[in-house]
Design an enzyme around this catalytic site. Structure first.
Site, PDB file in Angstrom:
ATOM      1  N   GLY A 239     -35.320  44.463 -79.093  1.00  0.00           N
ATOM      2  CA  GLY A 239     -34.767  44.056 -77.735  1.00  0.00           C
ATOM      3  C   GLY A 239     -34.997  42.405 -77.616  1.00  0.00           C
ATOM      4  O   GLY A 239     -34.319  42.433 -76.265  1.00  0.00           O
ATOM      5  N   GLU A 275     -38.210  46.930 -84.400  1.00  0.00           N
ATOM      6  CA  GLU A 275     -36.913  46.925 -84.779  1.00  0.00           C
ATOM      7  C   GLU A 275     -35.926  45.617 -84.260  1.00  0.00           C
ATOM      8  O   GLU A 275     -35.209  46.133 -83.606  1.00  0.00           O
ATOM      9  CB  GLU A 275     -36.379  48.295 -84.642  1.00  0.00           C
ATOM     10  CG  GLU A 275     -36.968  49.489 -84.829  1.00  0.00           C
ATOM     11  CD  GLU A 275     -36.710  50.986 -84.247  1.00  0.00           C
ATOM     12  OE1 GLU A 275     -35.706  50.640 -83.286  1.00  0.00           O
ATOM     13  OE2 GLU A 275     -37.292  52.028 -84.710  1.00  0.00           O
ATOM     14  N   PRO A 276     -36.500  44.640 -84.580  1.00  0.00           N
ATOM     15  CA  PRO A 276     -35.391  43.407 -84.055  1.00  0.00           C
ATOM     16  C   PRO A 276     -34.013  43.414 -85.010  1.00  0.00           C
ATOM     17  O   PRO A 276     -34.014  43.982 -85.915  1.00  0.00           O
ATOM     18  CB  PRO A 276     -36.264  42.245 -84.348  1.00  0.00           C
ATOM     19  CG  PRO A 276     -37.147  42.574 -85.446  1.00  0.00           C
ATOM     20  CD  PRO A 276     -37.526  43.992 -85.517  1.00  0.00           C
ATOM     21  N   GLY A 277     -32.896  43.130 -84.352  1.00  0.00           N
ATOM     22  CA  GLY A 277     -31.846  43.023 -84.937  1.00  0.00           C
ATOM     23  C   GLY A 277     -30.997  41.913 -84.366  1.00  0.00           C
ATOM     24  O   GLY A 277     -30.761  40.734 -85.257  1.00  0.00           O
ATOM     25  N   ARG A 278     -30.772  41.650 -83.023  1.00  0.00           N
ATOM     26  CA  ARG A 278     -30.276  40.572 -82.306  1.00  0.00           C
ATOM     27  C   ARG A 278     -30.781  39.369 -82.715  1.00  0.00           C
ATOM     28  O   ARG A 278     -30.113  38.188 -83.210  1.00  0.00           O
ATOM     29  CB  ARG A 278     -29.952  40.718 -80.943  1.00  0.00           C
ATOM     30  CG  ARG A 278     -29.269  39.550 -80.270  1.00  0.00           C
ATOM     31  CD  ARG A 278     -29.095  39.753 -78.637  1.00  0.00           C
ATOM     32  NE  ARG A 278     -28.928  41.162 -78.329  1.00  0.00           N
ATOM     33  CZ  ARG A 278     -27.836  41.435 -77.783  1.00  0.00           C
ATOM     34  NH1 ARG A 278     -26.854  41.043 -77.953  1.00  0.00           N
ATOM     35  NH2 ARG A 278     -27.789  42.667 -77.412  1.00  0.00           N
ATOM     36  N   TYR A 318     -19.108  42.862 -72.170  1.00  0.00           N
ATOM     37  CA  TYR A 318     -19.869  42.705 -71.470  1.00  0.00           C
ATOM     38  C   TYR A 318     -19.787  41.512 -70.731  1.00  0.00           C
ATOM     39  O   TYR A 318     -20.695  41.225 -69.517  1.00  0.00           O
ATOM     40  CB  TYR A 318     -21.357  42.367 -72.151  1.00  0.00           C
ATOM     41  CG  TYR A 318     -21.571  43.534 -73.421  1.00  0.00           C
ATOM     42  CD1 TYR A 318     -21.743  44.828 -72.922  1.00  0.00           C
ATOM     43  CD2 TYR A 318     -21.741  42.902 -74.635  1.00  0.00           C
ATOM     44  CE1 TYR A 318     -22.030  45.940 -73.917  1.00  0.00           C
ATOM     45  CE2 TYR A 318     -21.955  44.075 -75.538  1.00  0.00           C
ATOM     46  CZ  TYR A 318     -22.219  45.369 -75.031  1.00  0.00           C
ATOM     47  OH  TYR A 318     -22.559  46.296 -76.092  1.00  0.00           O
ATOM     48  N   CYS A 346      -2.561  41.113 -76.846  1.00  0.00           N
ATOM     49  CA  CYS A 346      -1.696  41.456 -75.518  1.00  0.00           C
ATOM     50  C   CYS A 346      -2.506  42.244 -74.732  1.00  0.00           C
ATOM     51  O   CYS A 346      -2.261  43.437 -74.389  1.00  0.00           O
ATOM     52  CB  CYS A 346      -0.481  42.397 -76.119  1.00  0.00           C
ATOM     53  SG  CYS A 346       0.608  41.158 -76.709  1.00  0.00           S
ATOM     54  N   GLU A 347      -3.349  41.500 -74.036  1.00  0.00           N
ATOM     55  CA  GLU A 347      -4.470  42.164 -72.879  1.00  0.00           C
ATOM     56  C   GLU A 347      -4.755  40.908 -72.206  1.00  0.00           C
ATOM     57  O   GLU A 347      -5.357  40.103 -72.631  1.00  0.00           O
ATOM     58  CB  GLU A 347      -5.560  42.945 -73.643  1.00  0.00           C
ATOM     59  CG  GLU A 347      -5.422  44.064 -74.420  1.00  0.00           C
ATOM     60  CD  GLU A 347      -5.022  45.521 -73.958  1.00  0.00           C
ATOM     61  OE1 GLU A 347      -5.335  45.322 -72.477  1.00  0.00           O
ATOM     62  OE2 GLU A 347      -4.832  46.295 -74.506  1.00  0.00           O
ATOM     63  N   TYR A 375     -23.672  41.764 -83.373  1.00  0.00           N
ATOM     64  CA  TYR A 375     -22.549  42.619 -82.521  1.00  0.00           C
ATOM     65  C   TYR A 375     -21.202  41.805 -82.449  1.00  0.00           C
ATOM     66  O   TYR A 375     -20.496  41.852 -81.535  1.00  0.00           O
ATOM     67  CB  TYR A 375     -23.216  42.884 -81.218  1.00  0.00           C
ATOM     68  CG  TYR A 375     -24.456  43.607 -81.360  1.00  0.00           C
ATOM     69  CD1 TYR A 375     -24.692  44.798 -81.673  1.00  0.00           C
ATOM     70  CD2 TYR A 375     -25.739  42.937 -80.857  1.00  0.00           C
ATOM     71  CE1 TYR A 375     -25.904  45.471 -81.741  1.00  0.00           C
ATOM     72  CE2 TYR A 375     -26.847  43.384 -81.095  1.00  0.00           C
ATOM     73  CZ  TYR A 375     -26.929  44.972 -81.493  1.00  0.00           C
ATOM     74  OH  TYR A 375     -27.972  45.572 -81.591  1.00  0.00           O
TER      75      TYR A 375
END
Length: 425
Positions: A239, A275-278, A318, A346-347, A375
């Site tokens: 995190g 558990e680092p990821g980012r 986000y 097309c959004e 991500y």
């Protein structure tokens, strides 16, 4: 720090000009730096030096097989949250004893695969899961090592969609019920309790929530040991945030996070897992895109890119910020323009940012989204039948495509028209 720097006015990935990759691979694409991945893993490993520990890379941040192979060769563990991620981990060379299985909805098939293929531990999230895992392990004649994820009801002060440690979140069991659930686990066949798991959220830029959670984990460890449980492993989750906006103050460093771990749980003699990821993958990647058009609206300029929300959904999902820079560095004092930077989907939600001041750009220019290694590709889709974009890994002067762009035929031929819709011969 990352290894994406301007050299002679051209953005490089390590020693490779980004424009050279674009010319060979086409845009848009993701590019990752092996040197940055390695550096960020080692920062965490060194932060826990002196304590028995395992840094388990959180695969959900970036699950490309080449990225996983880099982690496996460094001696990392890996945190997986699905049967598919477990299969990826084994294929990338992680032995079972370095694989941690997290997630709130593990199925029988996933439990069977991990038990028979090898697993370090299951991070169990509920009593029904515990009972089901006991049944599966007993049927197979095996023992499932488990930690139980406790929810400490700590506000991580992060985005509501990535907070996981408050009482209203779906993760874990309330810490107030931990003694009861651990007693249930100890009485179940096929279950071996090895520790405690906690994870309070993602993209934390303040160490205080970590400290508050870990103090509660330390108190729980002493209580459970007094109850007779052999608590020898603490999974403290991940995190720690990254600096998406470089003009803002930097988040805490891994070494500062390591000091919190020592101060709160270091006296317990437990093996520490994180558990680092980012923080490992985020700043190790760029998304590179080409300007299709510069369009003048009623009261604004639009920069229309060939990358879209299906390639990088974080801004749409986000409201996330990514620094966007030209691949060819603007000279000092160059003219700037304020743009809404958008994609071709097309959004109206296919908007990366509004009112962003940038060096003035033209059709055909290349831009790079920084901090896109986590991500990004893993959350992409083929919405609007837009092919998943290539991923590239750079190592010094060399680069390789580590996921190719599918053709339209590849996409279309995955579908099947039932025989009763086919025209008769």
């Amino acid at each position: 720090m990352d290894h994406f720097l301007y050299k002679d006015g051209v953005l490089h990935a390590e020693d490779v000009p980004v424009a050279e990759i674009a010319a060979e691979v086409g845009t848009p694409f993701y590019v990752y730096s092996r040197a940055t991945l390695t550096r960020h893993f080692r920062l965490f490993d060194e932060a826990l030096d002196g304590m028995e520990h395992l840094v388990c890379y959180a695969m959900k941040a970036n699950s490309n097989q080449a990225v996983l192979a880099v982690m496996a060769k460094l001696g990392a563990g890996v945190d997986v949250v699905s049967g598919g991620e477990y299969a990826r981990a084994k294929a990338a060379g992680f032995p079972g004893e370095r694989i941690v299985f997290s997630g709130v909805g593990k199925t029988v098939a996933e439990m069977e695969a991990a038990l028979t293929g090898g697993i370090r531990q299951f991070n169990v999230e509920s009593e029904p899961e515990l009972a089901r895992l006991s049944g599966v392990a007993t049927r197979l004649g095996l023992t499932a090592p488990v930690t139980i994820r406790v929810n400490p009801d700590v506000d991580a002060k992060t985005h509501e969609k990535i907070a996981t440690g408050k009482s209203e979140n779906k993760f874990g069991i309330p810490i107030s019920r931990a003694r009861t659930v651990y007693a249930e686990a100890a009485a179940l066949p096929g279950i071996e309790v090895v520790g405690i798991d906690v994870h309070i959220g993602s993209q934390l830029t303040d160490l205080a929530p970590f400290e508050a959670a870990y103090v509660k984990v330390a108190e729980l460890t002493e209580t459970l040991r007094a109850d007779g449980h052999d608590i020898r492993r603490l999974d403290l989750g991940g995190g720690l945030g990254i600096p998406y906006e470089r003009s803002n103050s930097a988040p805490p460093l891994p070494v500062e996070y390591g000091d919190v771990v020592r101060r709160t749980v270091g006296h317990l003699g437990c093996e520490i897992e994180i558990e680092p990821g980012r923080l490992i993958a985020g700043n190790a990647g760029l998304l590179v895109s080409e300007v299709i058009y510069v369009k003048s609206g009623e009261d604004r300029e639009f920069l229309i890119l060939d990358a879209a929300m299906n390639d990088l959904i974080r801004p749409a999902m986000y409201g996330a910020y990514h620094e966007i820079v030209p691949v060819i560095e603007a000279p000092a004092g160059a003219e700037t323009t304020t743009y809404d930077i958008v994609g071709p989907v097309c959004e109206s939600g296919d908007t990366f940012t509004k009112g962003r001041a940038m060096p003035s750009l033209a059709a055909g220019d290349l831009v790079a989204f920084r901090s896109a290694g986590a991500y990004g590709a893993v959350m992409s889709s083929e919405y609007n039948t837009r092919p998943l974009i290539p991923e590239v890994l750079v190592d010094g002067h060399q680069f390789a495509v580590i996921r190719a762009r599918p053709t339209f035929d590849d996409i279309i031929n995955r579908d099947t028209i039932p025989h009763w819709l086919e025209d008769p011969a």
